[in-house]
Write a protein that holds these residues in place. Structure first.
Motif, PDB file in Angstrom:
ATOM      1  N   GLY A  51    -108.962 -73.905 -39.290  1.00  0.00           N
ATOM      2  CA  GLY A  51    -109.980 -73.507 -40.156  1.00  0.00           C
ATOM      3  C   GLY A  51    -111.297 -73.751 -39.917  1.00  0.00           C
ATOM      4  O   GLY A  51    -111.619 -74.425 -38.913  1.00  0.00           O
ATOM      5  N   LEU A  52    -112.064 -73.367 -40.463  1.00  0.00           N
ATOM      6  CA  LEU A  52    -113.661 -73.235 -40.393  1.00  0.00           C
ATOM      7  C   LEU A  52    -114.172 -74.728 -40.214  1.00  0.00           C
ATOM      8  O   LEU A  52    -114.915 -75.232 -39.367  1.00  0.00           O
ATOM      9  N   LYS A  53    -113.792 -75.417 -41.059  1.00  0.00           N
ATOM     10  CA  LYS A  53    -114.044 -77.122 -41.374  1.00  0.00           C
ATOM     11  C   LYS A  53    -113.576 -77.814 -39.910  1.00  0.00           C
ATOM     12  O   LYS A  53    -114.182 -78.403 -39.183  1.00  0.00           O
ATOM     13  N   ILE A  55    -112.890 -76.131 -37.022  1.00  0.00           N
ATOM     14  CA  ILE A  55    -113.760 -75.538 -36.018  1.00  0.00           C
ATOM     15  C   ILE A  55    -115.110 -76.428 -35.776  1.00  0.00           C
ATOM     16  O   ILE A  55    -115.568 -76.551 -34.920  1.00  0.00           O
ATOM     17  N   ARG A  56    -115.822 -76.644 -36.950  1.00  0.00           N
ATOM     18  CA  ARG A  56    -116.893 -77.232 -37.053  1.00  0.00           C
ATOM     19  C   ARG A  56    -116.765 -78.726 -36.497  1.00  0.00           C
ATOM     20  O   ARG A  56    -117.911 -79.226 -35.734  1.00  0.00           O
ATOM     21  N   ARG A  57    -115.956 -79.264 -36.904  1.00  0.00           N
ATOM     22  CA  ARG A  57    -115.665 -80.796 -36.444  1.00  0.00           C
ATOM     23  C   ARG A  57    -115.398 -80.772 -34.907  1.00  0.00           C
ATOM     24  O   ARG A  57    -115.967 -81.456 -34.128  1.00  0.00           O
ATOM     25  N   ARG A  59    -116.721 -78.515 -32.832  1.00  0.00           N
ATOM     26  CA  ARG A  59    -117.974 -78.153 -32.017  1.00  0.00           C
ATOM     27  C   ARG A  59    -118.826 -79.473 -31.934  1.00  0.00           C
ATOM     28  O   ARG A  59    -119.375 -79.879 -31.105  1.00  0.00           O
TER      29      ARG A  59
END
Length: 179
Positions: A51-53, A55-57, A59
């Protein structure tokens, strides 16, 4: 514990041209950033971002990993010039530092510029195998001290190379086998 009482430092202080400062502060910077990279690595390599969360983590941890290695690699080049064991150990650590930063930044290029996830992962695996040299060094050094009958300098000159070359070779075999 005083830095002057540490085993590596006592050997260095025997040299009349060795100055503890700024070397010891550079060493502390290396230790903090290298430990951060060692801790972050498994989270990046073994947990797939979902999920987006996720992927942010991934990165954010990736930025921290790359920053840690960039700082640690640069200060380690300085440290390699003063390596216990002279130029033989220093060259081993210098080569490790250059390859460590190169593998990491090639991985960054593969994901940002090329958008190649597979190549990004492969280069990060190489990067982490070089990051793990810190652990390998601590595992091999006691064994090499036995081989060299307690003679620290030749053991350290040898471990400066053996802490990373086998790691990188094993990782290269794993990468090629996975294809």
């Amino acid at each position: 514990m005083n830095a002057k009482d540490a085993g590596f430092v006592t050997i260095k202080l025997r040299k009349p041209d060795f100055a503890l400062e700024p070397w010891v502060y550079v060493l502390y910077a290396h230790i903090v950033t290298a430990v951060l990279a060692i801790v972050i690595g498994p989270f990046q390599l073994f947990w797939k971002p979902v999920g987006l969360k996720g992927i942010r983590r991934h990165r954010l941890l990736g930025y921290l990993y790359v920053l840690s290695i960039s700082i640690s690699g640069l200060v380690s080049i300085y440290l390699s010039l003063y390596a216990t064991g002279g130029w033989r150990a220093g060259l081993g650590f210098f080569t490790l530092d250059v390859l460590w930063m190169a593998a990491t930044w090639i991985s960054v290029k593969k994901i940002i510029a090329d958008k190649n996830i597979r190549k990004h992962k492969e280069w990060m695996l190489r990067s982490y195998s070089l990051t793990f040299a810190a652990v390998t060094l601590r595992l091999l050094l006691p064994l090499l001290l036995l081989v060299y009958e307690g003679n620290f300098i030749p053991a350290y000159q040898t471990v400066a190379w053996l802490c990373w070359i086998p790691n990188l070779l094993v990782m290269e075999i794993i990468i090629r086998y996975r294809k």
